[in-house]
Design a protein around this motif. Structure first.
Motif: not given
Length: 97
Positions: A1-6, A8-14, A80-84
């Motif tokens: 599954m490729s990540e959408t820009p949203n 990607d932005e969510f994970y950067k902010k998290l 954390v992000i890898a698990k999500y």
């Protein structure tokens, strides 16, 4: 599954928030919601097996959905992000909170 820009932005902010507010390693509370389906619930539980996770589930009042709370010690925000991402990739229809 490729990540959408949203996403990607969510994970950067998290990641930024986790770095700014937490000393690592630390306890982290994951919360997920899935349709009540034992197979999908077991998939999520299986992804957190053998890492010391404390898992609790609660079925909604009408029984259609199940919330899953997972408290586990994580090394850093990247873990954390890898698990999500792993849960989102392997569990159909999961909602991450």
């Amino acid at each position: 599954m490729s990540e959408t820009p949203n996403q990607d932005e969510f994970y950067k902010k998290l990641k930024t928030q986790l770095l700014d507010t937490t000393l690592w390693p630390s306890e982290y509370l994951y919360k997920f919601i899935v349709k009540t389906n034992p197979t999908e619930i077991k998939k999520i539980e299986g992804l957190f097996n053998n890492i010391g996770a404390v898992i609790s589930t609660k079925v909604s009042k009408n029984g259609k959905y199940t919330s899953i709370s997972i408290n586990v010690r994580m090394k850093n925000p990247d873990n954390v992000i890898a698990k999500y991402k792993e849960v989102a990739e392997k569990v159909e229809g999961v909602i991450s909170l």
